[in-house]
Design a protein around this motif. Structure first.
Motif, PDB file in Angstrom:
ATOM      1  N   ARG A  75    -142.753  53.536  18.347  1.00  0.00           N
ATOM      2  CA  ARG A  75    -144.094  53.215  17.854  1.00  0.00           C
ATOM      3  C   ARG A  75    -144.874  54.475  17.518  1.00  0.00           C
ATOM      4  NH1 ARG A  75    -146.127  48.466  21.926  1.00  0.00           N
ATOM      5  NH2 ARG A  75    -144.698  46.856  21.182  1.00  0.00           N
ATOM      6  N   ALA A  76    -144.573  55.549  18.219  1.00  0.00           N
ATOM      7  CA  ALA A  76    -145.236  56.827  17.957  1.00  0.00           C
ATOM      8  C   ALA A  76    -144.619  57.547  16.763  1.00  0.00           C
ATOM      9  CB  ALA A  76    -145.167  57.708  19.200  1.00  0.00           C
ATOM     10  N   GLY A  77    -143.592  56.950  16.168  1.00  0.00           N
ATOM     11  CA  GLY A  77    -143.006  57.518  14.963  1.00  0.00           C
ATOM     12  C   GLY A  77    -141.807  58.411  15.179  1.00  0.00           C
ATOM     13  N   LEU A  78    -141.268  58.447  16.388  1.00  0.00           N
ATOM     14  CA  LEU A  78    -140.088  59.273  16.637  1.00  0.00           C
ATOM     15  C   LEU A  78    -138.829  58.583  16.113  1.00  0.00           C
ATOM     16  CD1 LEU A  78    -140.732  60.489  20.298  1.00  0.00           C
ATOM     17  CD2 LEU A  78    -141.132  61.739  18.178  1.00  0.00           C
ATOM     18  N   SER A  79    -137.913  59.371  15.592  1.00  0.00           N
ATOM     19  CA  SER A  79    -136.619  58.847  15.158  1.00  0.00           C
ATOM     20  C   SER A  79    -135.742  58.637  16.389  1.00  0.00           C
ATOM     21  CB  SER A  79    -135.934  59.842  14.216  1.00  0.00           C
ATOM     22  OG  SER A  79    -135.521  60.994  14.945  1.00  0.00           O
ATOM     23  N   LEU A  80    -134.649  57.915  16.220  1.00  0.00           N
ATOM     24  CA  LEU A  80    -133.739  57.695  17.347  1.00  0.00           C
ATOM     25  C   LEU A  80    -133.151  59.010  17.842  1.00  0.00           C
ATOM     26  CD1 LEU A  80    -131.982  54.369  16.306  1.00  0.00           C
ATOM     27  CD2 LEU A  80    -133.862  54.698  17.925  1.00  0.00           C
ATOM     28  N   ASP A  81    -132.878  59.950  16.936  1.00  0.00           N
ATOM     29  CA  ASP A  81    -132.382  61.265  17.364  1.00  0.00           C
ATOM     30  C   ASP A  81    -133.426  62.008  18.185  1.00  0.00           C
ATOM     31  OD1 ASP A  81    -129.839  61.012  16.244  1.00  0.00           O
ATOM     32  OD2 ASP A  81    -130.469  61.888  14.325  1.00  0.00           O
ATOM     33  N   ILE A  83    -135.779  60.590  19.927  1.00  0.00           N
ATOM     34  CA  ILE A  83    -135.889  59.864  21.197  1.00  0.00           C
ATOM     35  C   ILE A  83    -134.747  60.278  22.120  1.00  0.00           C
ATOM     36  CG2 ILE A  83    -135.785  57.581  22.281  1.00  0.00           C
ATOM     37  CD1 ILE A  83    -137.175  56.514  19.695  1.00  0.00           C
ATOM     38  N   ARG A  84    -133.547  60.427  21.574  1.00  0.00           N
ATOM     39  CA  ARG A  84    -132.407  60.873  22.388  1.00  0.00           C
ATOM     40  C   ARG A  84    -132.711  62.235  23.003  1.00  0.00           C
ATOM     41  NH1 ARG A  84    -128.957  60.823  18.799  1.00  0.00           N
ATOM     42  NH2 ARG A  84    -128.218  58.706  19.069  1.00  0.00           N
ATOM     43  N   LEU A  85    -133.258  63.137  22.210  1.00  0.00           N
ATOM     44  CA  LEU A  85    -133.636  64.455  22.704  1.00  0.00           C
ATOM     45  C   LEU A  85    -134.648  64.333  23.842  1.00  0.00           C
ATOM     46  CD1 LEU A  85    -133.648  67.564  22.419  1.00  0.00           C
ATOM     47  CD2 LEU A  85    -135.425  67.274  20.679  1.00  0.00           C
ATOM     48  N   LEU A  86    -135.635  63.474  23.652  1.00  0.00           N
ATOM     49  CA  LEU A  86    -136.649  63.243  24.678  1.00  0.00           C
ATOM     50  C   LEU A  86    -136.020  62.734  25.976  1.00  0.00           C
ATOM     51  CD1 LEU A  86    -139.700  62.821  25.489  1.00  0.00           C
ATOM     52  CD2 LEU A  86    -139.434  60.521  24.583  1.00  0.00           C
ATOM     53  N   PRO A  91    -136.606  69.573  32.551  1.00  0.00           N
ATOM     54  CA  PRO A  91    -137.494  70.739  32.607  1.00  0.00           C
ATOM     55  C   PRO A  91    -136.729  72.068  32.643  1.00  0.00           C
ATOM     56  CG  PRO A  91    -138.235  69.055  34.135  1.00  0.00           C
ATOM     57  CD  PRO A  91    -136.894  68.606  33.604  1.00  0.00           C
ATOM     58  N   ALA A  92    -135.544  72.073  33.193  1.00  0.00           N
ATOM     59  CA  ALA A  92    -134.762  73.307  33.281  1.00  0.00           C
ATOM     60  C   ALA A  92    -134.116  73.688  31.947  1.00  0.00           C
ATOM     61  CB  ALA A  92    -133.678  73.160  34.347  1.00  0.00           C
ATOM     62  N   ASP A  93    -134.037  72.758  31.020  1.00  0.00           N
ATOM     63  CA  ASP A  93    -133.400  73.006  29.723  1.00  0.00           C
ATOM     64  C   ASP A  93    -134.440  73.554  28.748  1.00  0.00           C
ATOM     65  OD1 ASP A  93    -132.068  72.989  27.305  1.00  0.00           O
ATOM     66  OD2 ASP A  93    -131.251  70.965  27.550  1.00  0.00           O
ATOM     67  N   GLN A  94    -134.560  74.875  28.708  1.00  0.00           N
ATOM     68  CA  GLN A  94    -135.568  75.531  27.863  1.00  0.00           C
ATOM     69  C   GLN A  94    -135.392  75.200  26.389  1.00  0.00           C
ATOM     70  OE1 GLN A  94    -138.148  77.391  28.749  1.00  0.00           O
ATOM     71  NE2 GLN A  94    -137.767  77.483  30.948  1.00  0.00           N
ATOM     72  N   ALA A  95    -134.145  75.139  25.914  1.00  0.00           N
ATOM     73  CA  ALA A  95    -133.896  74.853  24.496  1.00  0.00           C
ATOM     74  C   ALA A  95    -134.376  73.447  24.131  1.00  0.00           C
ATOM     75  CB  ALA A  95    -132.410  75.018  24.173  1.00  0.00           C
ATOM     76  N   ALA A  96    -134.080  72.476  24.992  1.00  0.00           N
ATOM     77  CA  ALA A  96    -134.514  71.094  24.733  1.00  0.00           C
ATOM     78  C   ALA A  96    -136.032  70.995  24.783  1.00  0.00           C
ATOM     79  CB  ALA A  96    -133.880  70.138  25.735  1.00  0.00           C
ATOM     80  N   LEU A 100    -138.448  69.729  21.763  1.00  0.00           N
ATOM     81  CA  LEU A 100    -139.456  68.674  21.933  1.00  0.00           C
ATOM     82  C   LEU A 100    -140.837  69.162  21.503  1.00  0.00           C
ATOM     83  CD1 LEU A 100    -138.385  67.081  25.327  1.00  0.00           C
ATOM     84  CD2 LEU A 100    -138.373  65.989  23.085  1.00  0.00           C
ATOM     85  N   ARG A 101    -141.147  70.406  21.817  1.00  0.00           N
ATOM     86  CA  ARG A 101    -142.426  70.979  21.407  1.00  0.00           C
ATOM     87  C   ARG A 101    -142.524  71.005  19.876  1.00  0.00           C
ATOM     88  NH1 ARG A 101    -142.365  75.212  24.350  1.00  0.00           N
ATOM     89  NH2 ARG A 101    -143.688  74.339  25.949  1.00  0.00           N
ATOM     90  N   GLN A 102    -141.440  71.363  19.210  1.00  0.00           N
ATOM     91  CA  GLN A 102    -141.425  71.391  17.748  1.00  0.00           C
ATOM     92  C   GLN A 102    -141.621  69.989  17.167  1.00  0.00           C
ATOM     93  OE1 GLN A 102    -137.688  73.271  16.854  1.00  0.00           O
ATOM     94  NE2 GLN A 102    -138.415  75.306  17.442  1.00  0.00           N
ATOM     95  N   VAL A 103    -140.968  68.997  17.763  1.00  0.00           N
ATOM     96  CA  VAL A 103    -141.124  67.611  17.304  1.00  0.00           C
ATOM     97  C   VAL A 103    -142.582  67.186  17.453  1.00  0.00           C
ATOM     98  CG1 VAL A 103    -140.558  65.196  17.833  1.00  0.00           C
ATOM     99  CG2 VAL A 103    -138.730  66.914  17.706  1.00  0.00           C
ATOM    100  N   ALA A 104    -143.177  67.484  18.598  1.00  0.00           N
ATOM    101  CA  ALA A 104    -144.577  67.116  18.844  1.00  0.00           C
ATOM    102  C   ALA A 104    -145.496  67.794  17.837  1.00  0.00           C
ATOM    103  CB  ALA A 104    -144.971  67.482  20.272  1.00  0.00           C
ATOM    104  N   GLU A 105    -145.237  69.061  17.555  1.00  0.00           N
ATOM    105  CA  GLU A 105    -146.072  69.788  16.589  1.00  0.00           C
ATOM    106  C   GLU A 105    -145.972  69.171  15.196  1.00  0.00           C
ATOM    107  OE1 GLU A 105    -144.828  73.861  16.951  1.00  0.00           O
ATOM    108  OE2 GLU A 105    -145.967  74.159  18.803  1.00  0.00           O
ATOM    109  N   GLN A 106    -144.825  68.609  14.853  1.00  0.00           N
ATOM    110  CA  GLN A 106    -144.649  67.966  13.551  1.00  0.00           C
ATOM    111  C   GLN A 106    -145.315  66.594  13.511  1.00  0.00           C
ATOM    112  OE1 GLN A 106    -140.431  67.793  13.047  1.00  0.00           O
ATOM    113  NE2 GLN A 106    -140.227  69.949  12.503  1.00  0.00           N
TER     114      GLN A 106
END
Length: 135
Positions: A75-81, A83-86, A91-96, A100-106
């Motif tokens: 509903r917030a407009g995220l793609s399934l990919d 959502i999978r990332l989310l 928290p320990a996975d800095q790359a992920a 997620l921060r990049q997705v939110a910024e977009q």
């Protein structure tokens, strides 16, 4: 502006009476998702493979909450990919976390623009809707 959020309060109330594992039909009823959607989410890795008893899928109760997260993210407009990332991020996975921060910024500017224009957001469907009143 009207904001209404109802993330599964009905489910929390009913949870006490539910068995440890649920058949796909019960998961569908509780989540509002079609069994075919549940099987698809399983196929693409958004849901883990359920236990099988006599060849029938049996899901843990926690899958209902996970489906609510998936629905809210859609509903917030995220793609399934996205959502999978989310769902897979820790928290320990800095790359992920950075992805997620990049997705939110977009996504956030698009939602803010829709709010400023008074558009109905994609969130304005069904239970747990976030909507703006008609002008």
């Amino acid at each position: 502006m009207l904001v209404k959020v109802d993330l599964m309060s009905r489910i929390e109330h009913e949870k006490r009476a539910l068995p440890e594992s649920l058949p796909i039909g019960e998961v569908a009823r509780l989540s509002g998702k079609a069994p075919s959607s549940i099987r698809y989410y399983e196929e693409i890795g958004l849901l883990g493979a359920p236990d099988r008893i006599s060849g029938r899928r049996r899901y843990p109760r926690s899958v209902v909450r996970r489906l609510a997260v998936i629905e809210t993210a859609q509903r917030a407009g995220l793609s399934l990919d996205e959502i999978r990332l989310l769902l897979e991020a820790t928290p320990a996975d800095q790359a992920a976390t950075e992805r997620l921060r990049q997705v939110a910024e977009q996504k956030l500017p698009v939602l803010h623009e829709a709010i400023e224009r008074g558009d109905r957001l994609p969130l304005a469907r069904g239970r747990g809707a976030l909507s703006l009143p008609d002008a």
